[in-house]
Design a protein around this motif. Structure first.
Motif, PDB file in Angstrom:
ATOM      1  N   ILE A   1     -22.815 -10.081  -4.042  1.00  0.00           N
ATOM      2  CA  ILE A   1     -21.837  -9.471  -3.227  1.00  0.00           C
ATOM      3  C   ILE A   1     -20.384 -10.052  -3.829  1.00  0.00           C
ATOM      4  O   ILE A   1     -19.377  -9.311  -3.589  1.00  0.00           O
ATOM      5  N   GLU A   2     -20.443 -11.315  -4.083  1.00  0.00           N
ATOM      6  CA  GLU A   2     -19.031 -11.852  -4.756  1.00  0.00           C
ATOM      7  C   GLU A   2     -18.509 -10.954  -5.740  1.00  0.00           C
ATOM      8  O   GLU A   2     -17.248 -10.417  -6.140  1.00  0.00           O
ATOM      9  N   LYS A   3     -19.408 -10.933  -6.887  1.00  0.00           N
ATOM     10  CA  LYS A   3     -18.903  -9.854  -8.052  1.00  0.00           C
ATOM     11  C   LYS A   3     -18.740  -8.361  -7.519  1.00  0.00           C
ATOM     12  O   LYS A   3     -17.857  -7.788  -8.119  1.00  0.00           O
ATOM     13  N   GLU A   4     -19.315  -7.947  -6.786  1.00  0.00           N
ATOM     14  CA  GLU A   4     -19.181  -6.307  -6.181  1.00  0.00           C
ATOM     15  C   GLU A   4     -17.741  -6.357  -5.710  1.00  0.00           C
ATOM     16  O   GLU A   4     -16.898  -5.392  -6.019  1.00  0.00           O
ATOM     17  N   MET A   5     -17.586  -7.276  -4.817  1.00  0.00           N
ATOM     18  CA  MET A   5     -16.070  -7.423  -4.123  1.00  0.00           C
ATOM     19  C   MET A   5     -15.004  -7.567  -5.158  1.00  0.00           C
ATOM     20  O   MET A   5     -14.051  -6.942  -4.961  1.00  0.00           O
ATOM     21  N   GLU A   6     -15.263  -8.573  -6.379  1.00  0.00           N
ATOM     22  CA  GLU A   6     -14.266  -8.595  -7.201  1.00  0.00           C
ATOM     23  C   GLU A   6     -14.095  -7.282  -8.162  1.00  0.00           C
ATOM     24  O   GLU A   6     -12.842  -6.849  -8.256  1.00  0.00           O
ATOM     25  N   ILE A   7     -15.172  -6.599  -8.658  1.00  0.00           N
ATOM     26  CA  ILE A   7     -15.013  -5.203  -9.309  1.00  0.00           C
ATOM     27  C   ILE A   7     -14.262  -4.141  -8.093  1.00  0.00           C
ATOM     28  O   ILE A   7     -13.349  -3.455  -8.844  1.00  0.00           O
ATOM     29  N   ARG A   8     -14.388  -4.152  -6.791  1.00  0.00           N
ATOM     30  CA  ARG A   8     -13.987  -3.334  -6.025  1.00  0.00           C
ATOM     31  C   ARG A   8     -12.474  -3.540  -5.874  1.00  0.00           C
ATOM     32  O   ARG A   8     -11.477  -2.803  -5.779  1.00  0.00           O
ATOM     33  N   SER A   9     -12.009  -4.695  -5.872  1.00  0.00           N
ATOM     34  CA  SER A   9     -10.609  -5.103  -5.849  1.00  0.00           C
ATOM     35  C   SER A   9      -9.906  -4.802  -7.274  1.00  0.00           C
ATOM     36  O   SER A   9      -8.647  -4.377  -7.057  1.00  0.00           O
ATOM     37  N   HIS A  10     -10.653  -4.892  -8.143  1.00  0.00           N
ATOM     38  CA  HIS A  10      -9.909  -4.436  -9.519  1.00  0.00           C
ATOM     39  C   HIS A  10      -9.870  -2.894  -9.494  1.00  0.00           C
ATOM     40  O   HIS A  10      -8.707  -2.466  -9.997  1.00  0.00           O
TER      41      HIS A  10
ATOM     42  N   GLN B   1      -6.710  -2.277  -7.378  1.00  0.00           N
ATOM     43  CA  GLN B   1      -5.639  -2.501  -8.152  1.00  0.00           C
ATOM     44  C   GLN B   1      -5.113  -1.567  -9.201  1.00  0.00           C
ATOM     45  O   GLN B   1      -4.011  -1.215  -9.343  1.00  0.00           O
ATOM     46  N   TRP B   2      -6.104  -0.975  -9.785  1.00  0.00           N
ATOM     47  CA  TRP B   2      -6.190   0.193 -10.609  1.00  0.00           C
ATOM     48  C   TRP B   2      -5.434   1.409 -10.160  1.00  0.00           C
ATOM     49  O   TRP B   2      -4.380   1.962 -10.370  1.00  0.00           O
ATOM     50  N   ASP B   3      -6.073   1.620  -8.856  1.00  0.00           N
ATOM     51  CA  ASP B   3      -5.499   2.873  -8.052  1.00  0.00           C
ATOM     52  C   ASP B   3      -4.000   2.555  -7.840  1.00  0.00           C
ATOM     53  O   ASP B   3      -3.259   3.276  -7.528  1.00  0.00           O
ATOM     54  N   ASP B   4      -3.637   1.399  -7.435  1.00  0.00           N
ATOM     55  CA  ASP B   4      -2.235   1.098  -6.798  1.00  0.00           C
ATOM     56  C   ASP B   4      -1.570   1.049  -8.111  1.00  0.00           C
ATOM     57  O   ASP B   4      -0.368   1.532  -7.982  1.00  0.00           O
ATOM     58  N   GLY B   5      -1.895   0.463  -9.259  1.00  0.00           N
ATOM     59  CA  GLY B   5      -1.064   0.480 -10.453  1.00  0.00           C
ATOM     60  C   GLY B   5      -0.863   1.972 -11.210  1.00  0.00           C
ATOM     61  O   GLY B   5       0.229   2.309 -11.734  1.00  0.00           O
TER      62      GLY B   5
ATOM     63  N   HIS C   1      -9.233   6.257  -9.862  1.00  0.00           N
ATOM     64  CA  HIS C   1     -10.771   6.007 -10.426  1.00  0.00           C
ATOM     65  C   HIS C   1     -11.559   7.180 -10.158  1.00  0.00           C
ATOM     66  O   HIS C   1     -12.490   7.592 -11.040  1.00  0.00           O
ATOM     67  N   GLU C   2     -11.522   7.757  -9.024  1.00  0.00           N
ATOM     68  CA  GLU C   2     -12.416   8.934  -8.449  1.00  0.00           C
ATOM     69  C   GLU C   2     -11.807  10.146  -9.294  1.00  0.00           C
ATOM     70  O   GLU C   2     -12.803  10.929  -9.730  1.00  0.00           O
TER      71      GLU C   2
END
Length: 152
Positions: A98-107, A110-114, A120-121
């Motif tokens: 769960i921790e790794k999944e949340m980390e990937i989703r936050s990245h 951040q990609w979508d915001d940047g 990404h979609e």
């Protein structure tokens, strides 16, 4: 004193057109090859559009994240074989996933915001369209190649 020109030099005023090297034909010479090029172009464009619109980016992203998390998260490991320790390891591994999944989703967020113009979609949709187009053209070329070989 008069100068005379050698006989090999001609003073005629003929215009000569410059000789340019011949360029290769860009347009196919026969109508059959032109039709084949147009057909492959239509197949490529149609399958790209179909692949672009038919894919569900959220499902693809979820599956890729699940695969990456399974690869990144360490396995069960060794330890005591009591049911209590196995349960504890299962809970630990689940929380790490769960921790790794949340980390990937936050990245991804951040990609979508940047890079809002390369969401990404949208990247997933383009990749699906490219894959569909490439596969369709490969199959078309295989069928067309077999037909041409039979005629020879």
């Amino acid at each position: 004193h008069t100068h005379t020109l050698p006989k090999s030099v001609s003073l005629s005023k003929r215009k000569t057109t410059p000789q340019f090297p011949r360029l290769p034909h860009v347009i196919p010479s026969s109508s059959q090859s032109f039709i084949a090029v147009m057909l492959s172009s239509l197949i490529s464009t149609g399958t790209f559009i179909w692949g672009f619109h038919s894919v569900e980016p959220s499902e693809v992203v979820d599956r890729v994240i699940a695969l990456v998390v399974d690869i990144i998260t360490p396995g069960k490991g060794s330890g005591s074989s009591s049911w209590w320790m196995r349960g504890l390891r299962t809970v630990q591994r689940g929380s790490q996933k769960i921790e790794k999944e949340m980390e990937i989703r936050s990245h991804l967020s951040q990609w979508d915001d940047g890079y809002p113009f390369i969401h990404h979609e949208l990247v997933v949709r383009y990749a699906a369209g490219l894959l569909a187009s490439t596969l369709a053209l490969t199959v078309y070329d295989l069928f067309r190649g077999n037909k041409n070989r039979r005629q020879d």
